[in-house]
Design a protein around this motif. Sequence first.
Motif, short mmCIF file in Angstrom:
data_model
loop_
_atom_site.label_atom_id
_atom_site.label_comp_id
_atom_site.label_asym_id
_atom_site.label_seq_id
_atom_site.Cartn_x
_atom_site.Cartn_y
_atom_site.Cartn_z
N THR B 281 -66.94 -9.89 -5.93
CA THR B 281 -67.13 -8.79 -4.96
C THR B 281 -68.73 -9.30 -4.38
N ARG B 290 -68.93 -5.59 -1.03
CA ARG B 290 -67.40 -5.68 -0.39
C ARG B 290 -66.45 -5.91 -1.40
N GLN B 291 -65.30 -5.34 -1.27
CA GLN B 291 -64.29 -5.43 -2.41
C GLN B 291 -62.98 -5.85 -2.00
N PHE B 292 -62.22 -6.54 -2.59
CA PHE B 292 -61.05 -6.97 -1.99
C PHE B 292 -61.11 -7.46 -0.71
N SER B 293 -62.09 -8.53 -0.58
CA SER B 293 -62.21 -9.40 0.48
C SER B 293 -61.55 -10.63 0.40
N LEU B 294 -60.28 -10.62 0.33
CA LEU B 294 -59.62 -11.79 -0.16
C LEU B 294 -59.60 -13.00 0.93
N VAL B 295 -59.63 -12.78 2.00
CA VAL B 295 -59.29 -14.01 3.06
C VAL B 295 -60.52 -14.78 3.07
N ASP B 297 -63.00 -17.06 5.04
CA ASP B 297 -63.29 -17.23 6.52
C ASP B 297 -63.26 -18.82 6.75
N ARG B 326 -57.46 -17.28 8.11
CA ARG B 326 -56.98 -16.20 9.06
C ARG B 326 -55.78 -16.98 9.84
N THR B 380 -58.56 -16.87 15.62
CA THR B 380 -58.88 -15.66 15.90
C THR B 380 -60.07 -15.51 16.71
N TYR B 382 -63.16 -16.65 15.67
CA TYR B 382 -64.03 -16.60 14.64
C TYR B 382 -64.73 -18.41 14.73
N TYR B 401 -70.11 -15.01 -3.27
CA TYR B 401 -68.86 -15.19 -2.82
C TYR B 401 -69.12 -15.39 -1.27
N HIS B 402 -67.72 -15.92 -0.95
CA HIS B 402 -67.53 -16.09 0.64
C HIS B 402 -68.62 -16.41 1.26
#
Lengths: 204, 425
Positions: B281, B290-295, B297, B326, B380, B382, B401-402
Motif C-alpha cells: 500500500t 492507497r490500497q488494492f492499487s493493483l494495476v 501504470d 492497463r 488510455t 496515460y 510501491y507503484h
Amino acid sequence: MYQVKGGTMPDRAVTMTWLLVICVCVMAGATFAGEDDEEAVVYGFGRPATAEEIAAWDIDVRPDGKGLPAGSGTPAEGAAIYVAQCAACHGAQGEGGLNDRLVVHSADEPFPLASDVNAGQHRTIGNYWPYATTVFDYIRRSMPFTAPGTLTANEVYSLTAHLLHLNHVIPEDAEMNAQTLPKVVMPAHGKFRLDDRQDFKEVH
Amino acid sequence: MAQDDAKNNDKTSGEKQRNVTRRAALVGMAGAAGTVLARGADGQEVQVSSGSRPQVPPDPTKVIGRLASEFGERSPFERLERVTSFSRSSSETPLQNLHGTITPAALHFERHHAGVPSIDPDKHKLIIHGMVSQPTTFSVSDLKRLPAASRICFIECSGNLFRDAPEQTTAQLIAGMTSQSEWTGVMLSTLLREVGADPGASWLLAEGADAAVLTRSIPKAFWDEAMVVYAQNGEAVRPENGYPIRFLNPGCEGNTSVKWLRRIEVSDQPFMTREETSKYTEPVKGGVSRQFSLVMDARSIITYPSYPNTVEKGWIEVQGIAWSGRGKIAAAEVSTDDGKTWQRAALQDPILPKAHVRFRHMFKWDGKDTVIMSRAIDETGYIQPTRAAFMQARGPGSGPYHQNPITGWRLKAGGDVVYRVEEWA
C-alpha cells in the motif's frame, strides 16, 4: 430429421438449394453450440473437497473476526513467548533488528504521510496496520520465520495481545480472543482508501 | 541498514542497502571472470579455468560437432545472470542484455517472502471453496484436463524501482523486477464455473503453499482475465516462479499472481491480509494510503545504450521496453536532449496488451554530453511522468510501491554511459 412438407415436389435445383441451406444451418448451429458449450459446460474434473481438508488450510481471519479459532491470550503471556520466538529478529521490545520494527516509538507516532520523505519506513503495527485481526492472521500463518505455522492458537492470541499492548493499543490486562480481537480499533483504522486512480490522463 | 527485512526486501530507498555490491558490479560487466562449463566435441563437459575464454576449435568447419543431447545448454560464451538481493529474497532480470520481449524462464525475476518451496506436483492440490456450490479439490493433472489458454504478459513487482541509484547502475538494478513469459493454464472463469461460484461473490483469496502461506484478496474486476497457470514459455513453471501452479493476474502487481497456489476462497469482502495492508500500500496525499492499487501504470526503460556500455559518436540505435498494466502500449517516445524534445520511437511487433513491447529509435550522437530517456504512453492516454511530476502528484514519501517515473542515461563526452542520477526529495 428435417422435412419440407406440402406443396409440389421441388425440382432438383430447389432440392439442392434446400440441402445447402440445411447443411449451412446445421454446421453453423453445431459451431455456435460448441462455443456456447465451452462457456456453459461443467466438466466435473477434480473431486469434492472434504470438510476436513478445507478446515486444515482455511486459516484466514477476516476483520469481522470470521476465521478466528477458540483460545485466548494476554500481553503478559505473550511477552514470554515473544522473547523466545520473536525477539531475535524484531528486537527485545519490537524495535526491529534483523527484521521489521513492529512497535511505534511513542503512542503518538503518526501515520506515515506522503509528504514525509521517509514515510515508507514508518510502518509499524501501532501506526500503520488498520486491523488487529491481520496481526493474528499473519503470525499464525507465517511466523516464527524459521518455524512457521507451529504456534498454538493460545500462543498466537498471546503474541497478538503483547504486540498490541507494546503499541499502546490495548491495556496490559486485556485478554484477546475471538470476541475481543475484532473489536480492537487500530490507530490506522480508516486511513486507507481503495484504488482511486480513475483519470488515466493524470499522474497518480 | 539494520532494518533490512529479510522477508521483504523490495526495492525501496531504505531497503536498497543491498545492491551496489561488488557482485552486482561484476555482473554489470559482460563476460565476468569465473569458472564455466563447456562441452567438448564429444559432448563431455570440460571445465575452463577462471578468467579465460572457453576453448573451441579454431575452425568449426573442420571438426565434427557434438552430438544431440537430452537437454540444451546455452553457449559457454553466454553468461547472463540475475542479480540477487542481499537477503536473497529477490533477484532481477538482466533487461539490458535481452532481445525481443520474452524473458528466458531461468532469468525471470524472483520475489519470495519465505524462500522457494519444494513441491511434488503429484501431491500438490488446489482447493476452491467459500461461496461456491461445490467446494472442489483439483490435482495438477485435473487442471490440465480443463480447456487450456495461453497468454503473453509481463509480471512486475510493484516495488520495481531503485530510487536512489548511483551513476554506476544497470537497467537490471533500476527496473529488473519485470519479466515476461508466455503463460499457459486454465482461465479462472473456467474454474469458477466448475465449482459453481455464487454470482454475488465479489472477492477471492488466493493462497500460496510456501512457508509464508502468502495470501492476497483479488477483487472481481480482475477475474475475467485471471488464470491458474502450470506452464511458462512452453514448459512447467519454474520453482521460483510458482511450480507447479500459480495464479496469474495480468497487468497487476506481481505479488497478486500468487505462486505455489494451493487455495482459492471465494468471498464477498476482502480479507485484509498483511500483504494488502502493512505492505503493498502506498501513502498518498490527504493523509491516507492507497490500497488494492493493483494495476501497474505505464512505464518504459531504455536498455541500450545503458550503463556499463560505451558508445561512439554517430548513429546509435536506442532500444528499450515499454509496458502498461492497463492495456496496449500506444507509443514510446525517446528524448535525446534531456527531456526538452521527444520523438516517437518505432514499436516492434507484437504489441500485446499488458505486455512488454520493444521500441527502437535511431539517434545520431554528436559526441557531446547529453541525457537520453524514454516514456511510455498507453492506450488510455496515460503518459509516463517525469520524476518531478510524479513526486508532485504523490509526495516524496509515497514509496515504496507503484513508482514509475521516467529514467534516463547520461552519455558522457568520450562515450561512457551512466545512469542519470536524480534527487528523490
